[in-house]
Design a protein around this motif. Structure first.
Motif, PDB file in Angstrom:
ATOM      1  N   ARG A 269      42.514  33.218  38.859  1.00 31.85           N
ATOM      2  CA  ARG A 269      42.942  34.214  37.872  1.00 31.85           C
ATOM      3  C   ARG A 269      44.231  34.827  38.076  1.00 31.85           C
ATOM      4  O   ARG A 269      44.419  35.595  38.947  1.00 31.85           O
ATOM      5  CB  ARG A 269      41.927  35.115  37.280  1.00 31.85           C
ATOM      6  CG  ARG A 269      41.838  35.785  36.062  1.00 31.85           C
ATOM      7  CD  ARG A 269      40.508  36.647  35.806  1.00 31.85           C
ATOM      8  NE  ARG A 269      40.790  37.839  36.479  1.00 31.85           N
ATOM      9  CZ  ARG A 269      39.681  38.531  36.577  1.00 31.85           C
ATOM     10  NH1 ARG A 269      38.614  38.600  35.666  1.00 31.85           N
ATOM     11  NH2 ARG A 269      39.792  39.939  37.115  1.00 31.85           N
ATOM     12  N   GLN A 270      45.194  34.318  37.074  1.00 30.61           N
ATOM     13  CA  GLN A 270      46.403  34.997  37.412  1.00 30.61           C
ATOM     14  C   GLN A 270      46.929  36.480  36.547  1.00 30.61           C
ATOM     15  O   GLN A 270      47.490  36.065  35.545  1.00 30.61           O
ATOM     16  CB  GLN A 270      47.736  33.959  37.003  1.00 30.61           C
ATOM     17  CG  GLN A 270      49.118  34.199  37.326  1.00 30.61           C
ATOM     18  CD  GLN A 270      50.140  33.186  37.269  1.00 30.61           C
ATOM     19  OE1 GLN A 270      49.612  32.042  36.960  1.00 30.61           O
ATOM     20  NE2 GLN A 270      51.231  33.382  38.065  1.00 30.61           N
ATOM     21  N   ASP A 271      46.306  37.294  36.927  1.00 28.43           N
ATOM     22  CA  ASP A 271      46.546  38.509  36.449  1.00 28.43           C
ATOM     23  C   ASP A 271      46.728  39.874  37.300  1.00 28.43           C
ATOM     24  O   ASP A 271      46.525  39.492  38.541  1.00 28.43           O
ATOM     25  CB  ASP A 271      45.216  38.892  35.461  1.00 28.43           C
ATOM     26  CG  ASP A 271      44.087  39.225  36.085  1.00 28.43           C
ATOM     27  OD1 ASP A 271      44.234  39.544  37.383  1.00 28.43           O
ATOM     28  OD2 ASP A 271      42.894  39.436  35.385  1.00 28.43           O
ATOM     29  N   LEU A 272      47.339  40.739  36.783  1.00 26.95           N
ATOM     30  CA  LEU A 272      47.781  41.868  37.507  1.00 26.95           C
ATOM     31  C   LEU A 272      46.407  42.490  38.373  1.00 26.95           C
ATOM     32  O   LEU A 272      46.610  42.860  39.457  1.00 26.95           O
ATOM     33  CB  LEU A 272      48.319  43.014  36.571  1.00 26.95           C
ATOM     34  CG  LEU A 272      49.609  42.871  36.300  1.00 26.95           C
ATOM     35  CD1 LEU A 272      50.188  44.228  35.309  1.00 26.95           C
ATOM     36  CD2 LEU A 272      50.600  43.050  37.522  1.00 26.95           C
ATOM     37  N   ASN A 273      45.418  42.582  37.698  1.00 28.60           N
ATOM     38  CA  ASN A 273      44.010  43.159  38.430  1.00 28.60           C
ATOM     39  C   ASN A 273      43.622  42.521  39.640  1.00 28.60           C
ATOM     40  O   ASN A 273      43.387  43.166  40.563  1.00 28.60           O
ATOM     41  CB  ASN A 273      43.064  43.083  37.262  1.00 28.60           C
ATOM     42  CG  ASN A 273      42.101  44.383  37.834  1.00 28.60           C
ATOM     43  OD1 ASN A 273      42.538  45.209  38.213  1.00 28.60           O
ATOM     44  ND2 ASN A 273      40.787  44.179  37.339  1.00 28.60           N
ATOM     45  N   SER A 274      44.029  41.265  39.820  1.00 28.30           N
ATOM     46  CA  SER A 274      43.685  40.341  40.995  1.00 28.30           C
ATOM     47  C   SER A 274      44.653  40.431  41.852  1.00 28.30           C
ATOM     48  O   SER A 274      44.699  40.209  43.317  1.00 28.30           O
ATOM     49  CB  SER A 274      42.733  39.065  40.816  1.00 28.30           C
ATOM     50  OG  SER A 274      43.553  38.467  39.943  1.00 28.30           O
ATOM     51  N   LEU A 275      46.023  40.288  41.484  1.00 30.66           N
ATOM     52  CA  LEU A 275      46.970  39.961  42.312  1.00 30.66           C
ATOM     53  C   LEU A 275      48.119  41.171  42.832  1.00 30.66           C
ATOM     54  O   LEU A 275      48.812  40.911  43.706  1.00 30.66           O
ATOM     55  CB  LEU A 275      47.969  38.968  41.749  1.00 30.66           C
ATOM     56  CG  LEU A 275      47.476  37.478  41.477  1.00 30.66           C
ATOM     57  CD1 LEU A 275      48.352  36.599  40.704  1.00 30.66           C
ATOM     58  CD2 LEU A 275      47.032  37.101  42.885  1.00 30.66           C
TER      59      LEU A 275
END
Lengths: 474, 474
Positions: free
Chosen positions: B135-141
């Protein structure tokens, strides 16, 4: 990328950084063609693009010039740091900044030092993470080796060549982000009560580490274009029993300058003369807009007194929490400090990163991010010029993705943040970048994300609140 | 699992732990049927299984008895710890243990405290990791919130109910493994030069943290079945300006005992009387062989003086590097120490863990691992009885996956490790579990992995090398 676009970006960045003054003649087409080894028509294409962007004006038979009208906001003033060691404060303001959840998408977070993580060039890394995450084996699920994964250390050793460092992988330790690298470096070189000389303004993480470990910070005057004042440093070394110098000389946070090579060498010579350690934060070094990237102080180090700290948090993704340290002669102590802080580092992101680097995905990603951030800077300065009151001063970042904004001396950026809260916007107040809580009249704005109407609206709101608060000051 | 197998395991574990002496009568079929709410035939099936495993002998018309012949190796002696604070040493030996790469599969690593990560009950966690990794989103990266992910903190808050703790999620901070929790707790409660009372033998990570932060360890005599001596602790509190007590009262590392509830309460009362903090390491607490799991000291805490430290490293996978701390009244200082050590914690493993816990996968996994480790203990004691020289003493772990082995006072386990090197076997020398380097005549053996001919061969090799070294002693 096309040759001419590449060239246009390099030239544009230099103009943006103010290397050429308004009205000054730009290099001739022929000179650029020779310098960059490209054809004359490529240079002409590049200049036409700069013309479109309003960064160059042709004058018949004279060549290209920097437009006169494009006068930028003035530079921030040289910091006038206190010339005595102080205990660090400001934890409350830092906490406010780092308490926000990243998933609070209703908040435009212009305050934190986070990069854009939406680039397609990150996809191979995500694929590796995903594939390795599925793997049920000892190597990814159990304790790693305390030094870190050998494959990743080898890749970092190769990467360091770009900054002029020849460091074998055996001399590199993987850490939980650059934060742990800096923390371990400070504890490895100093004892509670010791004095650490720092650039000013300076990264709040280091300030808080000094506070927590009971050390004192000696903030040194810092030029917004060339960095820490060597004269002030020498005077301080003469006057105080300084144990270490901590600084971010390349794409400084928050000022964005790159310390000239000559200054880097001179600083190292001073450190040698007074026998102090240098803790060099290079976390933004790969994001210098110019290519090749600048050298690090570590690259000149001959007696192992420089502890080079860095990470992939600014170039790839902070959430990985993977950094490294090349601690020179302090290797054993740093390793011990790293072990007592967190034990070994998570394996999965290390393995994914090693794959990503080995497959050659990192350099294209860096090129892309450098261009994006250089363009983002242009846009952000434009917005600040437009929406902030006259008299606003801004930094000239030569890399990374953060702008330093200086306002009237009586301005209070902590109050600004409170005013912005109902508008769902957050900036970083300048005071957290100082041990003594100076720079209340400054703020740091992140321009990593691709420009959007939403961000423009947020910057505009900041500008309006700034104007309102300034009006109150009268 | 069938009811009778479950019951057989519970009973078997109790017999293994020596709760019933050889020759003693075991509870009647009727009593067990009433106690566990199962049928008489279920109890009889369970006893038949224990009979097969050699743990119970039927006597006609009298019921079941503990076999007389099954005499276990003797218990280790109560530790005779030095009654004065000392500076910690032994970093070199710890480093040897943690320098091994997990991928060095040619080495049978019996020394490190790592769990078995091959259970199918881990699969849902791996699926989450893999899915979120894509998942390329702010929350995980990007950077998380300094407190940790709220969803995970809520799950941990629920989990803590099992140990008798009612702790709202707001009072929990996620850390980079239990290691960081312990490190932050130590720095939050003590200053350099301060004295910390510890159980002895004790976890080497804490020993090294005390060393690194310049504190002194006061090692207290510890009973191999009931833990730290309260009399010795009281005497020490009377005599020295102790700032904190650090201990692992539940499934102790390395001794495996569970401190009785009464002792836990008495220890807390002492801490209150002398106003010292308690740093409770509960990292193995969920791996107690008995169900429900024992209460923590924290569960009795009324004035917030207990800092509860734990992680998923022993129950799920160390490689995640996700732990937590419930720091009570020291919350603000712990948060500050956590920030200055590593900044925020990696997002991806937090999100995966929150999913895994929320979906209810954790408890079935724990049940499975508890049974596996209880059986592993039985097997390991059997091997040690068989392959180690007579006179060898072993602990009676009531949880976790580590056996403490005590040999003749003149024995040198560091030398043993050197002898074992060409045989590709590594144990943990006892000396790393002592601030002063005591317990050279002891070693710790991991029995987490499922028993195999390879591991049996390794244990046999250790036993043979022990015999050879003892023969030299004469």
């Amino acid at each position: 990328m096309n040759l001419y676009i590449n060239l246009a970006e390099q030239l544009g960045a230099r103009i943006e950084q103010g290397l050429y003054r308004p009205g000054e003649r730009l290099p001739s087409v022929r000179a650029l063609s020779l310098e960059h080894g490209v054809s004359l028509s490529t240079v002409q294409q590049a200049y036409r693009q700069l013309e479109d962007r309003g960064l160059a004006t042709p004058r018949p038979k004279s060549g290209y010039f920097v437009p006169l009208t494009r006068a930028k906001p003035a530079l921030p003033m040289v910091s006038r740091a206190a010339q005595r060691p102080v205990d660090v404060s400001q934890w409350d303001q830092v906490l406010e900044l780092i308490s926000l959840s990243p998933s609070r998408s209703d908040m435009i977070q212009l305050g934190r030092g986070r990069p854009d993580v939406s680039s397609p060039t990150l996809k191979p890394l995500l694929r590796s993470l995903s594939r390795l995450g599925r793997r049920q084996d000892l190597n990814s699920l159990t304790y790693g080796c305390i030094y870190g994964d050998q494959g990743l250390r080898e890749q970092i050793s190769r990467l360091l060549l770009d900054s002029g460092c020849q460091i074998p992988y055996q001399d590199i330790v993987i850490t939980t982000g650059c934060h742990e690298a800096l923390s371990a470096a400070i504890r490895a070189t100093c004892q509670p009560g010791d004095i650490v000389a720092v650039d000013s303004p300076s990264f709040h993480g280091v300030m808080q580490a000094l506070k927590g470990f009971g050390m004192k910070a000696l903030e040194l005057p810092t030029d917004p274009l060339t960095g820490i004042s060597l004269e002030a440093l020498e005077l301080a070394l003469e006057q105080w029993p300084i144990k270490a110098i901590q600084l971010t000389p390349t794409c400084n946070n928050p000022l964005g300058y790159i310390m000239p090579d000559a200054n880097k060498r001179a600083l190292l010579a001073l450190a040698q003369r007074y026998d102090v350690a240098i803790i060099e934060d290079d976390v933004y070094g790969e994001l210098a807009y110019s290519y090749p990237r600048p050298r690090s102080i570590k690259s000149y180090d001959e007696d192992g007194r420089v502890l080079l700290c860095s990470s992939f948090s600014k170039t790839l993704a902070p959430g990985l929490r993977i950094g490294w340290i090349a601690p020179g002669r302090y290797f054993d102590r740093v390793l011990h400090m790293k072990y007592m802080g967190t034990g070994t580092t998570a394996q999965l992101p290390q393995l994914a990163l090693a794959e990503y680097l080995e497959a050659g995905h990192y350099q294209p990603h860096l090129r892309r991010m450098r261009s994006q951030y250089a363009r983002g800077l242009e846009q952000m300065i434009d917005w600040v010029s437009r929406y902030f009151p006259p008299g606003t001063r801004v930094s000239r970042p030569q890399g990374s993705f953060m702008l330093w904004v200086e306002l009237d001396p009586g301005f209070d950026s902590q109050r600004l943040n409170r005013e912005l809260q109902p508008h769902k916007v957050q900036i970083a107040p300048g005071s957290i970048f100082s041990a003594a809580g100076k720079y209340r009249n400054c703020l740091r704005i992140n321009y990593a994300a691709k420009p959007s109407a939403e961000i423009e609206q947020a910057v505009r709101r900041v500008g309006e609140s700034v104007a309102e608060l300034l009006a109150e000051l009268g």
